[in-house]
Design a protein around this motif. Structure first.
Motif, PDB file in Angstrom:
ATOM      1  N   VAL A  47       0.825  -1.210   0.000  1.00 53.07           N
ATOM      2  CA  VAL A  47       0.000   0.000   0.000  1.00 53.07           C
ATOM      3  C   VAL A  47       0.856   1.254   0.000  1.00 53.07           C
ATOM      4  N   ILE A  48       2.117   1.121   0.359  1.00 48.14           N
ATOM      5  CA  ILE A  48       3.022   2.276   0.378  1.00 48.14           C
ATOM      6  C   ILE A  48       3.585   2.477  -1.014  1.00 48.14           C
ATOM      7  N   PRO A  49       3.446   3.655  -1.562  1.00 54.47           N
ATOM      8  CA  PRO A  49       3.965   3.915  -2.917  1.00 54.47           C
ATOM      9  C   PRO A  49       5.472   3.657  -2.987  1.00 54.47           C
ATOM     10  N   ILE A  50       5.941   3.205  -4.112  1.00 56.09           N
ATOM     11  CA  ILE A  50       7.364   2.926  -4.313  1.00 56.09           C
ATOM     12  C   ILE A  50       8.211   4.181  -4.143  1.00 56.09           C
ATOM     13  N   SER A  51       7.637   5.338  -4.537  1.00 51.40           N
ATOM     14  CA  SER A  51       8.380   6.599  -4.382  1.00 51.40           C
ATOM     15  C   SER A  51       8.631   6.901  -2.903  1.00 51.40           C
ATOM     16  N   THR A  52       7.638   6.598  -2.071  1.00 53.96           N
ATOM     17  CA  THR A  52       7.816   6.819  -0.622  1.00 53.96           C
ATOM     18  C   THR A  52       8.922   5.930  -0.064  1.00 53.96           C
ATOM     19  N   LEU A  53       8.988   4.695  -0.557  1.00 54.31           N
ATOM     20  CA  LEU A  53      10.062   3.799  -0.106  1.00 54.31           C
ATOM     21  C   LEU A  53      11.436   4.349  -0.469  1.00 54.31           C
ATOM     22  N   PHE A  54      11.565   4.900  -1.677  1.00 53.00           N
ATOM     23  CA  PHE A  54      12.850   5.475  -2.090  1.00 53.00           C
ATOM     24  C   PHE A  54      13.211   6.704  -1.242  1.00 53.00           C
ATOM     25  N   VAL A  55      12.217   7.559  -0.955  1.00 55.38           N
ATOM     26  CA  VAL A  55      12.472   8.742  -0.123  1.00 55.38           C
ATOM     27  C   VAL A  55      12.891   8.323   1.285  1.00 55.38           C
ATOM     28  N   THR A  56      12.163   7.325   1.827  1.00 49.26           N
ATOM     29  CA  THR A  56      12.512   6.840   3.170  1.00 49.26           C
ATOM     30  C   THR A  56      13.909   6.242   3.185  1.00 49.26           C
ATOM     31  N   LEU A  57      14.239   5.495   2.138  1.00 46.13           N
ATOM     32  CA  LEU A  57      15.580   4.907   2.045  1.00 46.13           C
ATOM     33  C   LEU A  57      16.647   5.997   2.023  1.00 46.13           C
ATOM     34  N   PHE A  58      16.396   7.033   1.258  1.00 50.37           N
ATOM     35  CA  PHE A  58      17.356   8.144   1.182  1.00 50.37           C
ATOM     36  C   PHE A  58      17.546   8.804   2.555  1.00 50.37           C
ATOM     37  N   VAL A  59      16.427   9.042   3.266  1.00 52.55           N
ATOM     38  CA  VAL A  59      16.499   9.676   4.590  1.00 52.55           C
ATOM     39  C   VAL A  59      17.280   8.793   5.562  1.00 52.55           C
ATOM     40  N   LEU A  60      17.005   7.485   5.526  1.00 54.72           N
ATOM     41  CA  LEU A  60      17.713   6.566   6.432  1.00 54.72           C
ATOM     42  C   LEU A  60      19.212   6.528   6.132  1.00 54.72           C
ATOM     43  N   LEU A  61      19.568   6.565   4.853  1.00 52.35           N
ATOM     44  CA  LEU A  61      20.998   6.595   4.502  1.00 52.35           C
ATOM     45  C   LEU A  61      21.668   7.864   5.010  1.00 52.35           C
ATOM     46  N   VAL A  62      20.948   9.000   4.928  1.00 50.31           N
ATOM     47  CA  VAL A  62      21.501  10.270   5.428  1.00 50.31           C
ATOM     48  C   VAL A  62      21.702  10.202   6.936  1.00 50.31           C
ATOM     49  N   VAL A  63      20.701   9.682   7.647  1.00 54.18           N
ATOM     50  CA  VAL A  63      20.806   9.603   9.111  1.00 54.18           C
ATOM     51  C   VAL A  63      21.914   8.637   9.514  1.00 54.18           C
ATOM     52  N   SER A  64      21.997   7.499   8.828  1.00 53.28           N
ATOM     53  CA  SER A  64      23.073   6.554   9.123  1.00 53.28           C
ATOM     54  C   SER A  64      24.442   7.178   8.844  1.00 53.28           C
ATOM     55  N   GLY A  65      24.517   7.919   7.746  1.00 46.72           N
ATOM     56  CA  GLY A  65      25.765   8.624   7.443  1.00 46.72           C
ATOM     57  C   GLY A  65      26.115   9.649   8.489  1.00 46.72           C
ATOM     58  N   PHE A  66      25.081  10.311   9.051  1.00 38.63           N
ATOM     59  CA  PHE A  66      25.325  11.290  10.116  1.00 38.63           C
ATOM     60  C   PHE A  66      25.943  10.621  11.342  1.00 38.63           C
ATOM     61  N   PHE A  67      25.415   9.460  11.725  1.00 41.50           N
ATOM     62  CA  PHE A  67      25.974   8.755  12.879  1.00 41.50           C
ATOM     63  C   PHE A  67      27.426   8.356  12.625  1.00 41.50           C
ATOM     64  N   SER A  68      27.692   7.866  11.414  1.00 46.12           N
ATOM     65  CA  SER A  68      29.058   7.431  11.091  1.00 46.12           C
ATOM     66  C   SER A  68      30.037   8.594  11.058  1.00 46.12           C
ATOM     67  N   ILE A  69      29.636   9.683  10.408  1.00 46.94           N
ATOM     68  CA  ILE A  69      30.545  10.824  10.294  1.00 46.94           C
ATOM     69  C   ILE A  69      30.757  11.486  11.647  1.00 46.94           C
ATOM     70  N   SER A  70      29.731  11.482  12.499  1.00 53.02           N
ATOM     71  CA  SER A  70      29.856  12.076  13.832  1.00 53.02           C
ATOM     72  C   SER A  70      30.786  11.250  14.713  1.00 53.02           C
ATOM     73  N   GLU A  71      30.609   9.919  14.657  1.00 53.19           N
ATOM     74  CA  GLU A  71      31.462   9.044  15.471  1.00 53.19           C
ATOM     75  C   GLU A  71      32.928   9.189  15.074  1.00 53.19           C
ATOM     76  N   THR A  72      33.202   9.146  13.766  1.00 51.51           N
ATOM     77  CA  THR A  72      34.589   9.227  13.294  1.00 51.51           C
ATOM     78  C   THR A  72      35.212  10.580  13.618  1.00 51.51           C
ATOM     79  N   SER A  73      34.483  11.674  13.384  1.00 55.51           N
ATOM     80  CA  SER A  73      35.037  13.003  13.638  1.00 55.51           C
ATOM     81  C   SER A  73      35.276  13.221  15.125  1.00 55.51           C
TER      82      SER A  73
END
Length: 422
Positions: free
Chosen positions: A3-29
């Motif tokens: 029932v969830i549009p495919i476009s919403t899945l792609f947007v959610t995936l993008f947001v999750l990748l950004v948040v995961s990247g934030f955790f990684s870049i914050s930990e390393t820095s």
């Protein structure tokens, strides 16, 4: 999930990748921050630096929060990629393989490698602003992080590992500090040299910098008064050692300035001279220069006499000698002391035998050993175990030495040839 549009899945995936990247870049820095610069910024009132310091002070909670968030998001990313693959490829083994490869590639590139490289390259630019968000997240997830850390601490018990507050604080040894000074490009060469000399001050003793006894300008109080007056009038130093009969029988130190303040109409007598003499200050051989600098300050003295275990006078050390070890020479050489060295046209050096090996090493970049005799004359005599004749050649520590002149059982002048390159 259909029932969830495919476009919403792609947007959610993008947001999750950004948040995961934030955790990684914050930990390393955060982990790549220069702790000493961080302390400096915190002391100057930088709020981001203070928050970063607080996060690093509770490193177990900070890492627990980052890894908890990162792993939850990475798991969600894997599920989303799997759902997107199912939408396009259906329920098949191919969809499972594609989803696994795509999720691994996305997490590695966008959530791990790229953020960590950026965090390690620009730690201060990233960590200080990120500390505001990380502090808020740590407060929000404190109960969950505490619960997870209970299991972590239980697992660490067999290894007897305990994470104490401030465990991330780094200690720097003297050798590491020396390397830091040598590699700090922002320090002027002169400042760098002074700092390195300070590090060596505890390893150098008064024996290394003292004026040898045969070069001490001294007055025999038993000498005729006209001769004493002439010595004082032509003195090259402001302080003169006064002895009676023999140099080992030192009775005090005379400041030439005190004598000049005496009424000119007053006749110089031995009794008047004794009144002006100050008690000598003796130190044992082997006293570290740093300790002697402190002793000068404590005793409010500027000159001391170095004696061996038998009480025999070995030499004399002044406050200026120690200061010159730190900042370099700032006084002219006394005519009574060795003139040092003179460079010749062929690249060799004519060196007086009484020249200190430390002086040759410091000024000419030589590498003579310093754990034995202190002068070039002493080094040659110890090596040969005899008094050499002029024109004798010898090689010591890789340096070719030619004896030019000997006198009174000592080597007076030596020609030193620097080692050939390579």
């Amino acid at each position: 999930m259909d029932v969830i549009p495919i476009s919403t899945l792609f947007v959610t995936l993008f947001v999750l990748l950004v948040v995961s990247g934030f955790f990684s870049i914050s930990e390393t820095s955060m982990m790549a921050l220069n702790r000493y610069r961080l302390k400096h910024l915190a002391k100057t009132g930088h709020r981001g630096a203070r928050l970063a310091s607080q996060l690093l002070a509770q490193i177990d909670r900070f890492l627990g929060m980052v890894l908890l968030g990162n792993n939850l998001i990475n798991a969600a990313i894997a599920l989303l990629v799997g759902e997107i693959a199912r939408r396009y490829l259906g329920h098949s083994e191919l969809a499972l393989v594609v989803a696994t490869g795509a999720a691994t590639f996305a997490i590695l590139v966008f959530s791990e490698i790229t953020p960590k490289v950026l965090g390690a390259t620009y730690p201060e630019r990233i960590a200080l602003p990120a500390s505001y968000v990380l502090t808020l997240l740590l407060r929000l997830t404190r109960p969950l992080v505490w619960f997870v850390n209970l299991f972590v601490q239980a697992l660490l018990l067999p290894f007897r590992t305990h994470v104490a507050p401030g465990a991330a604080e780094q200690k720097v040894s003297l050798e590491e500090l020396r390397t830091l000074v040598l590699e700090a490009g922002y320090l002027p060469k002169k400042h760098q040299s002074i700092l390195l000399n300070l590090f060596d001050l505890q390893a150098i003793t008064v024996d290394d910098v003292m004026v040898p006894r045969n070069q001490i300008e001294a007055i025999n109080i038993d000498a005729p008064l006209p001769e004493i007056a002439r010595q004082i009038a032509t003195a090259h130093h402001r302080r003169l050692l006064v002895y009676q009969g023999h140099l080992d029988d030192a009775i005090g130190v005379l400041r030439v300035r005190d004598l000049l303040q005496v009424d000119r109409s007053e006749e110089l007598t031995r009794d008047r001279l004794r009144e002006l003499i100050r008690e000598p200050y003796f130190v044992p051989r082997g006293t570290p220069l740093f300790s002697q600098l402190h002793n000068f300050q404590e005793h409010q003295e500027r000159m001391c006499l170095v004696v061996d275990e038998y009480g025999e006078l070995m030499g004399l050390v002044t406050l200026e000698d120690i200061l010159e070890e730190i900042i370099g020479e700032f006084t002219t050489t006394s005519p009574l002391q060795p003139g040092g060295f003179h460079k010749q046209e062929d690249g060799s050096y004519l060196v007086e035998g009484g020249t200190l090996l430390r002086e040759l090493n410091r000024k000419l970049g030589f590498r003579f050993p310093l754990d034995g005799p202190k002068t070039l004359n002493g080094l040659i005599l110890e090596h040969l175990r005899d008094i050499p004749e002029p024109s004798t050649s010898v090689k010591i520590a890789g340096y070719a030495l030619e004896i030019v002149q000997t006198q009174d059982r000592v080597v007076k002048m030596i020609r030193v040839f620097p080692p050939e390159p390579g």
